[in-house]
Design an enzyme around this catalytic site. Sequence first.
Site, short mmCIF file in Angstrom:
data_model
loop_
_atom_site.label_atom_id
_atom_site.label_comp_id
_atom_site.label_asym_id
_atom_site.label_seq_id
_atom_site.Cartn_x
_atom_site.Cartn_y
_atom_site.Cartn_z
N PHE A 144 -12.15 -6.89 13.18
CA PHE A 144 -10.77 -7.31 12.91
C PHE A 144 -10.78 -6.51 11.48
O PHE A 144 -11.59 -5.92 10.82
CB PHE A 144 -11.44 -8.82 12.12
CG PHE A 144 -10.38 -9.44 11.05
CD1 PHE A 144 -9.13 -9.77 11.43
CD2 PHE A 144 -10.68 -9.25 9.70
CE1 PHE A 144 -8.18 -10.13 10.84
CE2 PHE A 144 -9.62 -10.02 8.85
CZ PHE A 144 -8.54 -10.37 9.46
N GLN A 145 -9.41 -5.81 11.41
CA GLN A 145 -8.83 -5.01 10.46
C GLN A 145 -9.39 -3.65 10.52
O GLN A 145 -9.68 -3.02 9.50
CB GLN A 145 -8.98 -5.40 9.07
CG GLN A 145 -8.05 -6.85 8.77
CD GLN A 145 -7.83 -7.18 7.38
OE1 GLN A 145 -8.40 -7.01 6.56
NE2 GLN A 145 -6.51 -7.59 7.12
N MET A 201 24.32 8.39 3.18
CA MET A 201 24.47 9.81 3.65
C MET A 201 24.63 9.60 5.26
O MET A 201 25.46 10.58 5.83
CB MET A 201 22.97 10.53 3.53
CG MET A 201 23.13 11.91 4.07
SD MET A 201 24.39 12.92 2.99
CE MET A 201 23.14 13.48 1.72
N GLU A 241 0.73 -1.27 -0.09
CA GLU A 241 -0.19 0.02 -0.02
C GLU A 241 0.85 1.22 -0.13
O GLU A 241 0.30 2.16 -0.53
CB GLU A 241 -0.78 0.11 1.26
CG GLU A 241 -2.00 -1.00 1.18
CD GLU A 241 -1.74 -2.45 1.53
OE1 GLU A 241 -2.45 -3.34 1.69
OE2 GLU A 241 -0.23 -2.45 2.09
N LYS A 295 -17.56 -0.32 4.61
CA LYS A 295 -18.10 -1.49 3.78
C LYS A 295 -19.59 -1.19 3.38
O LYS A 295 -20.09 -1.29 2.26
CB LYS A 295 -17.68 -2.85 4.02
CG LYS A 295 -17.90 -3.67 3.10
CD LYS A 295 -17.39 -5.06 3.24
CE LYS A 295 -17.38 -6.21 2.28
NZ LYS A 295 -16.67 -7.43 2.50
#
Length: 564
Positions: free
Chosen positions: A112-113, A478, A50, A162
């Site tokens: 959940f999630q 760096m 993602e 959803k």
Amino acid sequence: MKKTGSQIFVECLKMEGVDTIFCYPGGATLNITDVLSQSPEIKQIVVRHEQGAVHASDGYARATGKVGVCLVTSGPGATNTVTGIATAYMDSIPIVVFTCQVTTMLIGNDAFQEADIVGITRPCTKHNYLVKDVKDLARIIKEAFYLARSGRPGPILVDIPKDVSAQVCDFKYPEKVFIRSYQPTYVGHAGQIKRAVKLILSSKRPILYTGGGIISSGASQELIKLAEKLSLPVTNTLMGLGGFPGNHKQFLGMLGMHGTYAANMAITNSDAIIAIGARFDDRATGNTDAFAPHAQIIHVDIDPTSISKSIKVHIPIVGDSKNVIKKMLEFIDDEKDSIKDYKEGIKDWLEQIEKWKKQYPLTYSKGDRLKPQYVIERIYALTKGDAIISTEVGQNQMWTAQFYKFLKPRTILTSGGLGTMGYGFPAAIGAQVAFPDRLVIDIAGDGSIQMNIQELATAVQFNLPVKVVILNNGFLGMVRQWQELFYGKRYTWTHMNFAPDFVKLAQAYNAVGYRIEKEEEVDKILKEAFANKRPTFIDVPVDPEEGVYPMVPAGAALRDMLLV
């Protein structure tokens, strides 16, 4: 006509002119992805992480000037976007990030999630929304795109539960947006602009200091006219590169921590700084107490909160860079009698700047090992400045800013404010999707390329011939340079002992891999790699202890540069 939330979502994207969405699926996205799959007008680029989706939409936005769009699922899918959102926020890049959420009745129940992505991203978005009713969805999407692209651009997040994506309502897309508390100022105050012009024409040591606002407002041509009309030397921030041609005789190069000697000395000794679309970032100013001690400062910015935030300015002008420069040019035309005296008065200044340019130009010493600066010089020579260049973050980024001459806007994609390792490759993918026939090159380090290396699968799947030049020094370069200079060469955690064979890795993904080990191989292999039409890694082992110079140590003034 009644439509589901998912159908409304897709119709809204079409009405906003969206042709590409970068996405990663999950349970909460299923309603939307099912409708998207039946919408061939919108390219759906499925990434492998993602974070890659957000960086790709960011790269798409920087390269095109349009709003970048991505879609991810709830919970970890949403939280994986945070680094990309913060990257876009720091650099004022217009993207809309759609996250899907658990159903409304489960929000707040640790389902959940489930993650409170609106709360998590509130500090690093321009604005964000949780859609609670499908009847609000079209309005919110319209507002999201308006907010992303207007005023000072930035990322907007829209969280869609959803059940909202499944609900049905009458669909009507709003024709316009009015948000009473959000009314950006595009036209600068005429009186302030007149004061600015008079200050410039009375100065003896003026300099133009410009940033990413020149790019986002499309003000490059106006900037060139202003600089040439008044013989103004020009320096850019990292984000402003390409806004003024890198091969122009009046260009001093980038200023700041790894800026040129001429740019930093000119800023330090100037008596009038015309800052346009720049925010006086700490990497550009060095020690703010010692920044430009002799200068009167004009600051043009569309974001009033950026003015006098870090550096006190004498003439603030709130407005769009392009509009303000156009008005400046009009007022300058009314001051024809003053221009002759002004140009006579700055002759000594311009001569001094030429001396600084010749005294300490950007340079490097040749050695037994291949030098990264040479590789970048050859990339520029072979592309003639016509490629889109992305970078990762670190030495590869600074060498690119120094040794590649950016001639046009929107040809450099780089994480300036947040300094996000792993940005360059997915950003290059986003640019390549937008411009399939252009040469897109990510200049990377061996550490940073591994941050999002999984996106090579995305490039292969969608036939995106991005070229990745890996300046492989075996270190987090760096950080290693700082350890060399300030920590007694104690290279804690920075030596990348177990880097992969990048050629074999590319081949494992069914991409192309090359390795350049000698100076005489550089042009031949780069030409061959740039000509092929497949995703390509070019591994270039370089001098492991090469540093980026000039360098202004942290907390030092711009005049206190380490030159070697």
